[in-house]
Design a protein around this motif. Structure first.
Motif, short mmCIF file in Angstrom:
data_model
loop_
_atom_site.label_atom_id
_atom_site.label_comp_id
_atom_site.label_asym_id
_atom_site.label_seq_id
_atom_site.Cartn_x
_atom_site.Cartn_y
_atom_site.Cartn_z
N PRO A 92 16.30 6.33 -24.26
CA PRO A 92 15.60 5.05 -24.41
C PRO A 92 14.12 5.14 -24.04
CG PRO A 92 16.73 5.11 -22.31
CD PRO A 92 16.95 6.46 -22.94
N TYR A 93 13.68 6.34 -23.59
CA TYR A 93 12.35 6.44 -23.00
C TYR A 93 11.28 6.84 -23.99
CZ TYR A 93 15.36 6.77 -18.87
OH TYR A 93 16.32 6.55 -17.91
N ALA A 148 18.65 17.32 -17.49
CA ALA A 148 18.08 16.04 -17.91
C ALA A 148 18.12 15.90 -19.43
CB ALA A 148 16.64 15.91 -17.41
N LEU A 149 17.74 16.96 -20.13
CA LEU A 149 17.73 16.91 -21.61
C LEU A 149 19.14 16.76 -22.15
CD1 LEU A 149 15.04 19.64 -22.34
CD2 LEU A 149 14.79 17.18 -22.58
N SER A 150 20.07 17.46 -21.52
CA SER A 150 21.47 17.36 -21.93
C SER A 150 22.00 15.95 -21.75
CB SER A 150 22.27 18.37 -21.11
OG SER A 150 23.62 18.16 -21.25
N PHE A 151 21.62 15.34 -20.63
CA PHE A 151 22.01 13.95 -20.35
C PHE A 151 21.51 13.03 -21.45
CE2 PHE A 151 22.97 10.48 -17.36
CZ PHE A 151 22.08 9.48 -17.74
N LEU A 152 20.25 13.21 -21.84
CA LEU A 152 19.67 12.34 -22.87
C LEU A 152 20.29 12.58 -24.24
CD1 LEU A 152 15.91 12.46 -21.83
CD2 LEU A 152 17.52 10.62 -21.43
N ASN A 153 20.62 13.83 -24.51
CA ASN A 153 21.28 14.14 -25.79
C ASN A 153 22.63 13.45 -25.91
OD1 ASN A 153 19.33 15.69 -27.01
ND2 ASN A 153 20.03 17.59 -26.03
N LYS A 154 23.34 13.43 -24.78
CA LYS A 154 24.69 12.84 -24.81
C LYS A 154 24.64 11.31 -24.75
CE LYS A 154 27.05 16.66 -22.57
NZ LYS A 154 27.39 17.17 -21.24
N ALA A 194 18.15 10.25 -12.81
CA ALA A 194 18.41 11.69 -12.77
C ALA A 194 19.76 11.96 -13.42
CB ALA A 194 18.41 12.21 -11.33
N SER A 195 19.95 13.15 -13.94
CA SER A 195 21.20 13.47 -14.63
C SER A 195 22.37 13.56 -13.67
CB SER A 195 21.07 14.79 -15.40
OG SER A 195 20.85 15.83 -14.47
N TRP A 196 22.06 13.88 -12.40
CA TRP A 196 23.12 14.06 -11.40
C TRP A 196 23.54 12.73 -10.76
CZ3 TRP A 196 20.91 12.11 -7.10
CH2 TRP A 196 19.52 12.27 -6.94
N CYS A 197 22.93 11.65 -11.18
CA CYS A 197 23.16 10.36 -10.53
C CYS A 197 24.16 9.54 -11.33
CB CYS A 197 21.80 9.67 -10.39
SG CYS A 197 21.81 7.88 -10.36
N GLY A 198 25.33 9.29 -10.74
CA GLY A 198 26.40 8.55 -11.40
C GLY A 198 26.01 7.15 -11.86
N PRO A 199 25.46 6.32 -10.96
CA PRO A 199 25.06 4.98 -11.37
C PRO A 199 24.01 4.98 -12.49
CG PRO A 199 25.12 5.13 -8.99
CD PRO A 199 25.33 6.52 -9.50
N CYS A 200 23.20 6.05 -12.58
CA CYS A 200 22.22 6.13 -13.68
C CYS A 200 22.95 6.22 -15.01
CB CYS A 200 21.32 7.36 -13.52
SG CYS A 200 20.41 7.40 -11.97
N ARG A 201 24.06 6.93 -14.99
CA ARG A 201 24.90 7.06 -16.18
C ARG A 201 25.47 5.70 -16.57
NH1 ARG A 201 27.21 12.32 -17.47
NH2 ARG A 201 26.10 12.83 -15.57
N ASP A 202 25.89 4.96 -15.55
CA ASP A 202 26.48 3.64 -15.79
C ASP A 202 25.50 2.66 -16.40
OD1 ASP A 202 28.43 3.68 -12.68
OD2 ASP A 202 28.84 4.50 -14.68
N GLU A 203 24.24 2.74 -15.95
CA GLU A 203 23.28 1.74 -16.42
C GLU A 203 22.64 2.13 -17.74
OE1 GLU A 203 19.81 1.24 -13.94
OE2 GLU A 203 19.08 3.25 -14.41
N HIS A 204 22.83 3.38 -18.15
CA HIS A 204 22.10 3.91 -19.31
C HIS A 204 22.25 3.09 -20.58
CE1 HIS A 204 19.45 7.19 -20.32
NE2 HIS A 204 20.00 7.20 -21.53
N PRO A 205 23.47 2.61 -20.90
CA PRO A 205 23.61 1.78 -22.11
C PRO A 205 22.69 0.55 -22.11
CG PRO A 205 25.76 2.38 -21.27
CD PRO A 205 24.77 2.85 -20.26
N TYR A 206 22.47 -0.03 -20.93
CA TYR A 206 21.56 -1.20 -20.88
C TYR A 206 20.14 -0.78 -21.24
CZ TYR A 206 25.24 -3.89 -18.63
OH TYR A 206 26.42 -4.55 -18.35
N LEU A 207 19.75 0.41 -20.80
CA LEU A 207 18.41 0.90 -21.11
C LEU A 207 18.26 1.16 -22.60
CD1 LEU A 207 17.94 3.31 -18.09
CD2 LEU A 207 16.63 1.25 -18.51
N VAL A 208 19.30 1.73 -23.17
CA VAL A 208 19.26 2.02 -24.61
C VAL A 208 19.12 0.72 -25.39
CG1 VAL A 208 20.61 2.90 -26.54
CG2 VAL A 208 20.55 4.18 -24.40
N LYS A 209 19.86 -0.31 -24.92
CA LYS A 209 19.79 -1.62 -25.58
C LYS A 209 18.39 -2.22 -25.44
CE LYS A 209 22.88 -5.65 -25.69
NZ LYS A 209 23.87 -6.40 -24.90
#
Lengths: 127, 184
Positions: B127-128, B117-123, B81-96
Motif C-alpha cells: 500500500p506504500y 520486508a519485500l517478501s511480506f509486501l509481495n504476499k 515490520a515483517s516480523w510483527c504479527g499485528p502489522c500483518r493483521d492491520e495490513h488489509p486496512y492499509l491496502v484499502k
C-alpha cells in the motif's frame, strides 16, 4: 621470583585500567540518564531496568546522541519533545510543578514543628 | 471542670479533622483506582512532524521527507515490520486506504531485513508510495513512536492529526476516513 611476578601483574593491571578510562564510551552517562527515563511500555520501570524493545531503542538513541556530543539536558529536552514531560522521572522545577516540589518540604517542616512541640510539652509536664 | 470542657473540645476538633482528612483520602484513592493510569504519549498531535531521511527499501535511493510530503494530500505514516504479527493483521486496512485518492501512505520499515520486508509486501500487497528504512529504530523515536505498528495521519502542512498506537481496526479505519473527508 614470586615478588617479581606480582610486580609484573600489578604493572599490567595499571596499564589496562588506564586504557579503559581513556575510552569515550559514555556508558556511565547512559546509565545515569537511563535511570531517569520512564519506560513507556513497562511503566513501572526505568529505561535502565526495562528490557522492552522500547527501552532498548531509547537507550540506543541516547547513546548515539551522547556520542554526537549532546548534553544530558539536551537529551532530556529531546525526549520530552517527543514523549511529553512524564517520560523523565525527575520533574522539572516549573510553576505548575511548584506544589509537587514544595509540599514534601512543607510537610517535613510541619512534622518538625509537631515534634518540637511534643518535646517541649513533655518537658513542661515533668515539672 | 472548665479544663475538662477545653480538653474535650480540643479532642473533638482533632477527631473531626482526622475523620474529614481520612474521608478525603478515601475519595481520592477510590477515584484514582478507577482512572486510567497508563500514560499514552500524544505529544506530537497538532504539531508538525520533524524532517527525516533514510534509504528507501526498494532502490539504493536516499529519501528525504521534505521532498515527499509536498502534495496537497493527506499522508499516512505507518511504522511496520515483517516480523510483527499485528502489522500483518492491520495490513488489509492499509491496502484499502491506499486506494483512497485523498491519501498517500508512506511506510517506515522498522528494524527489518530487506528480503523479509519485500517478501511480506509481495504476499500481503504493497500500500506504500514510499518506504523509509529505519535500521536502528532512531527514525521512529524521532517521530515519537511507542512501539509498532504505529500510524500517524498528517495533513499537507505536515501537522499530525491522528496517532494510532497498535494495529488499525475498523474503528480506526473509519476515524481516518472521517478525518480526511471532514477536514478542510
Amino acid at each position: 621470583m614470586k615478588n617479581k611476578l606480582f610486580i609484573l601483574i600489578l604493572i599490567g593491571l595499571f596499564f589496562s585500567i588506564n586504557s579503559s578510562y581513556s575510552k569515550e564510551d559514555h556508558l556511565d552517562e547512559l546509565k545515569k540518564i537511563s535511570k531517569n527515563i520512564r519506560c513507556l511500555i513497562c511503566q513501572g520501570q526505568s529505561i535502565d531496568d526495562s528490557n522492552s524493545d522500547f527501552a532498548i531503542n531509547i537507550k540506543y538513541v541516547i547513546l548515539k546522541k551522547l556520542n554526537e556530543g549532546s548534553s544530558e539536558d539536551e537529551i532530556y529536552d529531546f525526549l520530552k519533545s517527543k514523549y511529553g514531560d512524564w517520560i523523565v522521572y525527575k520533574p522539572e522545577f516549573k510553576l505548575y510543578n511548584l506544589l509537587l516540589w514544595l509540599i514534601p518540604y512543607f510537610i517535613f517542616f510541619i512534622g518538625g514543628i509537631l515534634i518540637y512541640q511534643k518535646i517541649f510539652k513533655k518537658n513542661e509536664k515533668t515539672y | 471542670m472548665f479544663l475538662d470542657k477545653k480538653i474535650n473540645f480540643k479532642r473533638l476538633i482533632i477527631f473531626i479533622s482526622t475523620f474529614i482528612l481520612l474521608f478525603l483520602l478515601a475519595i481520592i484513592f477510590f477515584k484514582s483506582l478507577k482512572t486510567e493510569n497508563v500514560y499514552i504519549p500524544n505529544q506530537l498531535i497538532g504539531k508538525e512532524i520533524p524532517n527525516f531521511a533514510s534509504k528507501s527499501l526498494f532502490e539504493d535511493q536516499y529519501l528525504e521527507s521534505e521532498k515527499i510530503f509536498i502534495n496537497k494530500k493527506y499522508y499516512l505514516i505507518n511504522i511496520w515490520a515483517s516480523w510483527c504479527g499485528p502489522c500483518r493483521d492491520e495490513h488489509p486496512y492499509l491496502v484499502k486506504l491506499s486506494q483512497n485518492d485523498k491519501l498517500k501512505i508512506v511506510g517506515i520499515n522498522f528494524k527489518d531485513k530487506k528480503n523479509n520486508a519485500l517478501s511480506f509486501l509481495n504476499k500481503q500487497g504493497n500500500p506504500y508510495k514510499q518506504i523509509f528504512v529505519d535500521y536502528d529504530g532512531s527514525l521512529s523515536i524521532n517521530l515519537g513512536a511507542y512501539g509498532i505498528p504505529e500510524t500517524l495521519l498528517i495533513n499537507n502542512k505536515k501537522i499530525v492529526l491522528l496517532k494510532f498506537i497498535g494495529p488499525l481496526n475498523s474503528q480506526k479505519y473509519q476515524k481516518i476516513i472521517d478525518a480526511i473527508n471532514n477536514e478542510k
